[in-house]
Structures are given as C-alpha cells and as structure tokens.
Design a protein around this motif. Structure first.
Motif, PDB file in Angstrom:
ATOM      1  N   VAL A 188      49.949 -18.327   6.082  1.00 37.00           N
ATOM      2  CA  VAL A 188      50.497 -19.619   6.489  1.00 37.00           C
ATOM      3  C   VAL A 188      50.930 -20.384   5.243  1.00 37.00           C
ATOM      4  O   VAL A 188      50.185 -20.447   4.253  1.00 37.00           O
ATOM      5  CB  VAL A 188      49.461 -20.451   7.281  1.00 37.00           C
ATOM      6  N   ASP A 189      52.116 -20.970   5.289  1.00 37.88           N
ATOM      7  CA  ASP A 189      52.604 -21.784   4.182  1.00 37.88           C
ATOM      8  C   ASP A 189      51.688 -22.992   3.976  1.00 37.88           C
ATOM      9  O   ASP A 189      51.248 -23.620   4.951  1.00 37.88           O
ATOM     10  CB  ASP A 189      54.021 -22.263   4.497  1.00 37.88           C
ATOM     11  N   PRO A 190      51.383 -23.343   2.731  1.00 40.48           N
ATOM     12  CA  PRO A 190      50.486 -24.473   2.479  1.00 40.48           C
ATOM     13  C   PRO A 190      50.946 -25.791   3.095  1.00 40.48           C
ATOM     14  O   PRO A 190      50.119 -26.596   3.535  1.00 40.48           O
ATOM     15  CB  PRO A 190      50.452 -24.556   0.948  1.00 40.48           C
ATOM     16  N   ILE A 209      55.831 -21.072   8.832  1.00 37.33           N
ATOM     17  CA  ILE A 209      56.817 -21.695   7.954  1.00 37.33           C
ATOM     18  C   ILE A 209      57.719 -22.583   8.803  1.00 37.33           C
ATOM     19  O   ILE A 209      57.821 -22.402  10.013  1.00 37.33           O
ATOM     20  CB  ILE A 209      57.686 -20.658   7.211  1.00 37.33           C
ATOM     21  N   PRO A 210      58.409 -23.561   8.184  1.00 36.72           N
ATOM     22  CA  PRO A 210      59.432 -24.306   8.927  1.00 36.72           C
ATOM     23  C   PRO A 210      60.636 -23.410   9.238  1.00 36.72           C
ATOM     24  O   PRO A 210      60.654 -22.227   8.893  1.00 36.72           O
ATOM     25  CB  PRO A 210      59.818 -25.437   7.946  1.00 36.72           C
ATOM     26  N   ALA A 211      61.630 -23.987   9.881  1.00 37.65           N
ATOM     27  CA  ALA A 211      62.822 -23.227  10.276  1.00 37.65           C
ATOM     28  C   ALA A 211      63.419 -22.498   9.081  1.00 37.65           C
ATOM     29  O   ALA A 211      63.599 -23.062   8.007  1.00 37.65           O
ATOM     30  CB  ALA A 211      63.852 -24.161  10.893  1.00 37.65           C
ATOM     31  N   HIS A 212      63.764 -21.234   9.288  1.00 34.02           N
ATOM     32  CA  HIS A 212      64.262 -20.400   8.198  1.00 34.02           C
ATOM     33  C   HIS A 212      65.772 -20.180   8.317  1.00 34.02           C
ATOM     34  O   HIS A 212      66.392 -20.466   9.353  1.00 34.02           O
ATOM     35  CB  HIS A 212      63.533 -19.055   8.176  1.00 34.02           C
ATOM     36  N   THR A 250      58.400 -10.542  12.530  1.00 34.95           N
ATOM     37  CA  THR A 250      57.530 -10.609  13.708  1.00 34.95           C
ATOM     38  C   THR A 250      56.273 -11.428  13.434  1.00 34.95           C
ATOM     39  O   THR A 250      55.663 -11.957  14.358  1.00 34.95           O
ATOM     40  CB  THR A 250      57.122  -9.203  14.188  1.00 34.95           C
ATOM     41  N   TYR A 251      55.897 -11.558  12.149  1.00 34.95           N
ATOM     42  CA  TYR A 251      54.687 -12.307  11.807  1.00 34.95           C
ATOM     43  C   TYR A 251      54.827 -13.799  12.106  1.00 34.95           C
ATOM     44  O   TYR A 251      53.825 -14.512  12.106  1.00 34.95           O
ATOM     45  CB  TYR A 251      54.325 -12.091  10.336  1.00 34.95           C
ATOM     46  N   LEU A 252      56.033 -14.268  12.357  1.00 28.10           N
ATOM     47  CA  LEU A 252      56.188 -15.668  12.739  1.00 28.10           C
ATOM     48  C   LEU A 252      55.497 -15.965  14.064  1.00 28.10           C
ATOM     49  O   LEU A 252      55.236 -17.111  14.397  1.00 28.10           O
ATOM     50  CB  LEU A 252      57.671 -16.039  12.830  1.00 28.10           C
ATOM     51  N   GLN A 253      55.177 -14.926  14.822  1.00 26.72           N
ATOM     52  CA  GLN A 253      54.526 -15.078  16.122  1.00 26.72           C
ATOM     53  C   GLN A 253      52.999 -15.041  16.036  1.00 26.72           C
ATOM     54  O   GLN A 253      52.319 -15.061  17.061  1.00 26.72           O
ATOM     55  CB  GLN A 253      54.985 -13.950  17.059  1.00 26.72           C
ATOM     56  N   LEU A 295      62.537 -30.592   7.014  1.00 26.75           N
ATOM     57  CA  LEU A 295      62.514 -29.856   8.280  1.00 26.75           C
ATOM     58  C   LEU A 295      61.243 -30.165   9.068  1.00 26.75           C
ATOM     59  O   LEU A 295      60.185 -30.428   8.483  1.00 26.75           O
ATOM     60  CB  LEU A 295      62.593 -28.351   8.007  1.00 26.75           C
ATOM     61  N   PRO A 296      61.321 -30.118  10.398  1.00 25.86           N
ATOM     62  CA  PRO A 296      60.137 -30.417  11.218  1.00 25.86           C
ATOM     63  C   PRO A 296      59.015 -29.401  11.011  1.00 25.86           C
ATOM     64  O   PRO A 296      59.265 -28.216  10.757  1.00 25.86           O
ATOM     65  CB  PRO A 296      60.670 -30.343  12.645  1.00 25.86           C
ATOM     66  N   ILE A 297      57.774 -29.875  11.145  1.00 29.36           N
ATOM     67  CA  ILE A 297      56.606 -29.006  11.207  1.00 29.36           C
ATOM     68  C   ILE A 297      55.795 -29.431  12.431  1.00 29.36           C
ATOM     69  O   ILE A 297      55.414 -30.594  12.559  1.00 29.36           O
ATOM     70  CB  ILE A 297      55.730 -29.099   9.944  1.00 29.36           C
TER      71      ILE A 297
END
Length: 468
Positions: free
Chosen positions: A273-275, A384-387, A404-407, A432-434
C-alpha cells in the motif's frame, strides 16, 4: 446551466423538485448540457436515452398535479452499459453486441424508475465488464475527470467518471472484484457493494461466476447511496441468489444505542500500500475516534493465511471462461484484450479449485471471527490513487506488482459476500482523490452507511469536484 444543479446530489434534487423549487425539465437539461460540454474529454457516456426531456416534462406534470411522488421523482440517473435498459442499447462494451436493445429493464433499473428516477444515459465499461480500466473496441477509453491522462477505473469506470464530472447525480454499476468501489476511489465519489444477494442481478451480463457479482449504487453522497439502496434491496423472484428479506431503512443519521467498535488496517493480507493511502486510512480512523467511535488498529489472520486475490483467481477463471467462449464464438476477430486474455488462461485443476473453495470458507470464517468483536472494518480501497492509462505493472511501497494487485483490498468482499462502502477522505500530493472502504457484517449495510455518514461529516474533502 449552473454547477449548483449538476453538482447537487440526487437527494437534494429530489427535494427541490418535490417542493417545486426547480423543475425536472431544468434538472434534465442541465445534465444534458453538461454531457455535451465535458463528455468529449471524458468519454464516460456512451448512449443518451431517447425522449429524456419528454420524460422530464411528464415528471413535472405529476408534481404540478399533486400526484404521489417517489423518493427520486424527476431525478436523472445513469447505468453501466452491461445493465439491461428497455428500449435503450445495452452493448456490453463489445462490437459483438453492437446495436443490442433489450426489451425489459434489469430489476435494478426498473426499481430506480419505480422510485421516480429517469434513465438519462448508459456509461462506458471494459469489454464484458472485465478489467480495471474502462476501454473497449466499441466505445473507446474513458478518462478520469481529475486528470484525463489517468483512468477512472473499471469496470464501472464510465459510471464513476460521469458522476464525478457532474454528468449524472447517481447511477448503477456492477462489481465482480473491485468494480464499483475501485472506480469510486479513482474519481473521488461514493459507492457501495452490498451483501451478496441483497440486490438482484436480473438483467445483467455476465452472470458467471454468480457468487461474486453484485450491482450497486454510485453517487456523490452517502445519503444518496442509502436512498438508492433502500429502493434496490430485496428479492425479485428471478435471481435465486437474491433471497434476503432483511429490511433496510434509508434513515442513516440515527445514533445507535451503544458505542460502535471499528478496527482499521491496511495490511498485512492486502498486498503493498502506498504510504499516502495508508496515511489517509489512519486519518479517517482518527477522525471517527475524535467523534466518539471506538477505533483501534487490527489484523485479520485469515487474510494473511489465504490471499483473497489468489483465491478469487483460482475460482473465477473456470466459471468465466465458458461464458466468454460462448459469447465470442464466431466473433473472434471482434475480441479485445481482456476477452483474449481470459480465454488464454490455463484451467484451474480440480485440486486447486477445491483448495480455493476451502480457502474461501476460511476467509469467511476469519471475517466472522473478527466481526464477533467489531461492528465494522476500515481499510483502503486501492493501494494507489488513479494511475496513468495502460500501466500494467506498479511499484508500490518498494514492491513491484502487476495490475491485478489493485484489487487486493476489494476482492475479499466479493469472495466472502460482505458489504463495503467506498468514500473519499483524502487527496494525494498530485491532487488526486483517495478513498477509504468501510466494511460491515453480512446484512449490516445500515451500520456501515451510518459510519460513512459520520465520516463524511468531518471529511476534509467533502465538497471538492474536478475542474473540467
């Protein structure tokens, strides 16, 4: 046309219409104008329904004549283009289904109409609703209204982008592993995947694997999600998995009789997970604590033993491949990337399939054990936020993973059938939204919507909209 109309939520629009402070025609025209102005940049709307102004005039006449009005009377709504709409094309993101016009509404669409909503448009999706970006050979790629070089997600990415950009106040998406919650996170809106079976999937394709598919509301406020869900919930006598008769009251503001207990986590068990995202989850947890909710950091050992994304992958391929093969037979030259990828995947062995079924049971047991001591769980939605468009590999917190790890934090709810609300609570350094995800016990949508409403009330980003 003013932003005060097209950025009002559905509940507010319905109130204004009911009190004759604005007409359904004005509301509809404002959204049509907004679509004309921004859809060329975003490509979220793929079909505008015929005679929407005529329908709005009929809704206006009903108000003026004093007829009994539904809770969404005169309010436009949109629907993902995998959801059947009578007389309006439903083309499933594929040239194979180009020009397909259903005769009957999906149950979810019919219920939105019964509540007084007016179908405005259909929204974009990936081919066959199967990927985390909304791109296909028929209607092209959708863009994120916060940054058009980025994706609004998938598979309900067109729906999320349309709502975020003010082209629609409320709509319907579907969710196999991420698909209403991920796009909501990438565009900063709100959505809910209810307990599996709470909302019938009748009139939506694909249905395989039936145990994982959901249809759910997407909007810009928690109260809109609660209102829509109150109209969508309940069996329809056609979807045999939609059997729950547990009632739901859209009144989300009432205080429970006791202090709620909430755990929060960003791992382990979800992948990296992004900090910035992890910090947003922690900030949301602290915000709930500050307003009197009992909150503490937790872990769920079952998620560490069985990685839910791996379990999902071993289970769903065997069930989706036949559906894709049947749909594409004789049309192989009209397939896009994801249909080809699905059909190329190796079959899961019977041993691995049975092992995955048992792992899914362990995950359900693990969540049941957790919820014996807590009312809800707060996590991230996306790591992460929108890529950017087309990215297939990411470095997240120093670890390289595929797309796939975004899921990782969303798919556990599809494997277990648990309900989850996605809502914005933060902003990345790039603007970007979080979003965070609030997960509840089976059938406990009222609890997570109550918590989401509390969190929305203290959110630092409640009224932000993209500048497009």
């Amino acid at each position: 046309m003013t932003a005060s109309i097209f950025y009002s939520d559905a509940t507010r629009l319905a109130e204004l219409i009911r009190h004759r402070e604005i007409s359904p025609v004005e509301v509809m025209q404002a959204h049509l104008d907004r679509i004309e102005a921004v859809n060329p940049k975003v490509n979220a709307v793929v079909t505008v329904a015929d005679d929407v102004l005529k329908a709005a005039k009929a809704a206006e006449a009903a108000v003026l004549s004093g007829e009994k009005l539904g809770p969404l009377h005169g309010v436009p709504f949109t629907a993902k283009d995998s959801i059947d709409t009578a007389g309006v094309p439903t083309q499933r993101g594929s040239p194979i289904f180009k020009g397909r016009v259903p005769d009957v509404d999906a149950t979810s669409v019919a219920r939105m109409k019964k509540a007084g909503g007016i179908l405005l448009a259909k929204t974009n999706l990936p081919e066959f609703s199967y990927w985390i970006e909304s791109d296909n050979l028929l209607s092209g790629r959708s863009n994120n209204p916060w940054d058009v070089t980025r994706t609004p997600g998938g598979s309900s990415g067109g729906e999320s982008a349309a709502i975020a950009a003010g082209m629609s106040p409320i709509g319907l998406g579907t969710d196999l592993a991420i698909s209403v919650r991920g796009p909501a996170a990438q565009t900063g809106i709100t959505s809910m995947k209810a307990t599996h079976g709470r909302v019938p999937m009748t009139g939506i394709w694909p249905r395989a694997p039936r145990r994982f598919w959901h249809v759910g509301p997407m909007a810009r406020s928690v109260r809109d999600i609660a209102l829509a869900f109150s109209q969508l919930v309940g069996p329809d006598g056609q979807d045999a998995l939609a059997t729950s008769t547990v009632q739901f009251d859209a009144g989300i503001g009432r205080q429970p009789y006791r202090q709620l207990r909430v755990g929060w986590m960003v791992g382990p068990g979800f992948g990296p997970v992004d900090p910035e995202v992890a910090a947003t989850v922690e900030a949301a947890a602290e915000a709930l604590k500050d307003i009197g909710v009992f909150v503490e950091q937790v872990s769920i050992p079952a998620l560490e033993r069985d990685f839910a994304l791996d379990v999902f992958n071993r289970l769903h391929v065997m069930e989706m491949k036949p559906a894709f093969a049947e749909a594409t037979a004789g049309h192989e030259d009209e397939m896009y990337k994801m249909a080809k990828t699905m059909l190329s995947l190796p079959d899961t062995s019977m041993k691995d399939y049975i092992d995955a079924e048992q792992a899914a049971e362990r995950l359900r047991d693990g969540y049941a054990d957790y919820f014996s001591g807590y009312d809800a769980l707060m996590t991230h939605v996306l790591p992460i936020p929108a890529h950017k468009h087309g990215v297939e590999e990411f470095i997240i917190d120093g670890q390289t993973v595929d797309a796939t790890y975004l899921q990782g934090a969303t798919v556990p709810l599809n494997v277990t059938g648990l309900p989850g609300v996605a809502m914005r609570f933060g902003t990345s350094k790039e603007g970007l939204p979080i979003n965070v995800q609030i997960v509840g016990k089976w059938q406990a949508e009222s609890t997570i919507l109550h918590l989401a409403s509390l969190l929305e009330g203290v959110s630092p980003v409640r009224s932000l909209h993209p500048d497009i």
